[in-house]
Design a protein around this motif. Structure first.
Motif, PDB file in Angstrom:
ATOM      1  N   ASP A 188      88.992   1.493  17.855  1.00 50.21           N
ATOM      2  CA  ASP A 188      89.916   2.210  16.977  1.00 50.21           C
ATOM      3  C   ASP A 188      91.031   2.790  17.852  1.00 50.21           C
ATOM      4  OD1 ASP A 188      91.250   3.670  15.092  1.00 50.21           O
ATOM      5  OD2 ASP A 188      89.451   4.621  14.256  1.00 50.21           O
ATOM      6  N   THR A 189      91.938   1.918  18.266  1.00 46.46           N
ATOM      7  CA  THR A 189      92.979   2.282  19.223  1.00 46.46           C
ATOM      8  C   THR A 189      93.914   3.388  18.723  1.00 46.46           C
ATOM      9  OG1 THR A 189      92.865   0.061  20.124  1.00 46.46           O
ATOM     10  CG2 THR A 189      94.795   1.354  20.718  1.00 46.46           C
ATOM     11  N   PRO A 190      94.382   3.353  17.464  1.00 51.70           N
ATOM     12  CA  PRO A 190      95.276   4.437  17.031  1.00 51.70           C
ATOM     13  C   PRO A 190      94.621   5.818  17.131  1.00 51.70           C
ATOM     14  CG  PRO A 190      95.398   2.603  15.491  1.00 51.70           C
ATOM     15  CD  PRO A 190      94.275   2.313  16.426  1.00 51.70           C
ATOM     16  N   ARG A 191      93.368   5.934  16.723  1.00 49.81           N
ATOM     17  CA  ARG A 191      92.693   7.233  16.807  1.00 49.81           C
ATOM     18  C   ARG A 191      92.377   7.585  18.260  1.00 49.81           C
ATOM     19  NH1 ARG A 191      89.427   6.067  11.536  1.00 49.81           N
ATOM     20  NH2 ARG A 191      90.766   7.107  10.046  1.00 49.81           N
ATOM     21  N   ALA A 192      92.098   6.575  19.076  1.00 49.06           N
ATOM     22  CA  ALA A 192      91.855   6.835  20.494  1.00 49.06           C
ATOM     23  C   ALA A 192      93.104   7.437  21.127  1.00 49.06           C
ATOM     24  CB  ALA A 192      91.463   5.550  21.215  1.00 49.06           C
ATOM     25  N   ARG A 193      94.251   6.889  20.784  1.00 47.04           N
ATOM     26  CA  ARG A 193      95.506   7.392  21.339  1.00 47.04           C
ATOM     27  C   ARG A 193      95.773   8.821  20.867  1.00 47.04           C
ATOM     28  NH1 ARG A 193      99.511   4.923  24.076  1.00 47.04           N
ATOM     29  NH2 ARG A 193     101.533   5.875  23.991  1.00 47.04           N
ATOM     30  N   LYS A 194      95.544   9.101  19.585  1.00 43.83           N
ATOM     31  CA  LYS A 194      95.759  10.448  19.058  1.00 43.83           C
ATOM     32  C   LYS A 194      94.808  11.450  19.711  1.00 43.83           C
ATOM     33  CE  LYS A 194      97.969   9.730  14.643  1.00 43.83           C
ATOM     34  NZ  LYS A 194      99.237  10.240  15.071  1.00 43.83           N
ATOM     35  N   ALA A 195      93.548  11.048  19.907  1.00 44.08           N
ATOM     36  CA  ALA A 195      92.586  11.947  20.558  1.00 44.08           C
ATOM     37  C   ALA A 195      93.002  12.203  22.007  1.00 44.08           C
ATOM     38  CB  ALA A 195      91.181  11.358  20.498  1.00 44.08           C
ATOM     39  N   MET A 196      93.510  11.182  22.689  1.00 44.67           N
ATOM     40  CA  MET A 196      93.961  11.371  24.070  1.00 44.67           C
ATOM     41  C   MET A 196      95.206  12.249  24.107  1.00 44.67           C
ATOM     42  SD  MET A 196      93.165  10.870  27.173  1.00 44.67           S
ATOM     43  CE  MET A 196      91.989   9.528  27.157  1.00 44.67           C
ATOM     44  N   GLN A 197      96.102  12.088  23.137  1.00 46.22           N
ATOM     45  CA  GLN A 197      97.272  12.969  23.072  1.00 46.22           C
ATOM     46  C   GLN A 197      96.838  14.418  22.864  1.00 46.22           C
ATOM     47  OE1 GLN A 197      99.351  10.977  19.882  1.00 46.22           O
ATOM     48  NE2 GLN A 197     100.662   9.839  21.292  1.00 46.22           N
ATOM     49  N   ARG A 198      95.813  14.615  22.049  1.00 45.73           N
ATOM     50  CA  ARG A 198      95.289  15.969  21.831  1.00 45.73           C
ATOM     51  C   ARG A 198      94.714  16.516  23.141  1.00 45.73           C
ATOM     52  NH1 ARG A 198      94.041  19.325  17.169  1.00 45.73           N
ATOM     53  NH2 ARG A 198      95.473  17.781  16.388  1.00 45.73           N
ATOM     54  N   ALA A 199      93.962  15.685  23.871  1.00 47.26           N
ATOM     55  CA  ALA A 199      93.384  16.110  25.150  1.00 47.26           C
ATOM     56  C   ALA A 199      94.483  16.507  26.132  1.00 47.26           C
ATOM     57  CB  ALA A 199      92.516  15.003  25.739  1.00 47.26           C
ATOM     58  N   ILE A 200      95.538  15.711  26.191  1.00 44.28           N
ATOM     59  CA  ILE A 200      96.650  15.997  27.100  1.00 44.28           C
ATOM     60  C   ILE A 200      97.331  17.308  26.704  1.00 44.28           C
ATOM     61  CG2 ILE A 200      98.965  15.212  27.795  1.00 44.28           C
ATOM     62  CD1 ILE A 200      97.799  12.305  27.587  1.00 44.28           C
ATOM     63  N   ALA A 201      97.578  17.479  25.413  1.00 47.72           N
ATOM     64  CA  ALA A 201      98.234  18.697  24.943  1.00 47.72           C
ATOM     65  C   ALA A 201      97.380  19.931  25.247  1.00 47.72           C
ATOM     66  CB  ALA A 201      98.509  18.601  23.441  1.00 47.72           C
ATOM     67  N   LEU A 202      96.087  19.845  25.006  1.00 43.80           N
ATOM     68  CA  LEU A 202      95.203  20.978  25.296  1.00 43.80           C
ATOM     69  C   LEU A 202      95.173  21.274  26.789  1.00 43.80           C
ATOM     70  CD1 LEU A 202      92.248  20.195  22.856  1.00 43.80           C
ATOM     71  CD2 LEU A 202      93.811  22.155  22.741  1.00 43.80           C
ATOM     72  N   HIS A 203      95.151  20.241  27.603  1.00 45.74           N
ATOM     73  CA  HIS A 203      95.143  20.422  29.057  1.00 45.74           C
ATOM     74  C   HIS A 203      96.417  21.116  29.528  1.00 45.74           C
ATOM     75  CE1 HIS A 203      95.446  19.185  33.325  1.00 45.74           C
ATOM     76  NE2 HIS A 203      94.163  19.451  33.300  1.00 45.74           N
TER      77      HIS A 203
END
Length: 150
Positions: free
Chosen positions: A128-143
């Motif tokens: 599920d690449t689109p959700r994987a990308r969104k979750a990674m964007q969330r991780a980056i933003a939180l970091h």
């Protein structure tokens, strides 16, 4: 390392392509007629969009790799516990089970970038690449200490 080399080669090829397209746009503008100038401006828009897209993707990959390196130093990278088919593909049921575990972990600690990183990996494993990308964007933003809109 192989993925980084492939990405660098693809990016270099794209930059050359953008330069060629841009030179054609400039040539059309220099021709001087209304139609060629209009078309030349339209052609110049394509490399600008392409360069912006390449830049954003490169920044995303760099930041995701940085998070992976930090998580590896902490010993928090997700362990590969996935069942694979004889051909090496990830078994769908196995990926779904790991995904459920990662999702529960993230729901318990929604402000932890590490949980979002692991969830992004689980999404990726579940194809599920689109959700994987969104979750990674969330991780980056939180970091980075930023808030990302839902």
């Amino acid at each position: 390392m192989r993925a980084k080399i492939t990405y660098a080669i693809a990016a270099a090829v794209l930059v050359v392509y953008f330069a060629l397209v841009g030179s054609r746009g400039v040539f059309l503008i220099q021709t001087g007629t209304l139609i060629t100038v209009t078309f030349g401006i339209a052609v110049l828009v394509l490399p600008v969009i392409g360069i912006w897209f390449l830049w954003k993707n490169t920044q995303f990959a760099r930041k995701a790799n940085s998070l992976a390196a930090e998580l590896e130093r902490e010993g928090g990278l997700p362990v590969d516990e996935l069942v694979r088919t004889p051909s090496g593909r990830i078994d769908r049921d196995s990926a779904d089970a790991v995904f459920r575990k990662r999702k529960e972990e993230t729901e318990r600690a929604p402000g932890d970038w590490r949980c979002w990183f692991r969830l992004a990996v689980a999404y990726h494993d579940a194809r599920d690449t689109p959700r994987a990308r969104k979750a990674m964007q969330r991780a980056i933003a939180l970091h980075e200490g930023r808030q990302l809109s839902a």
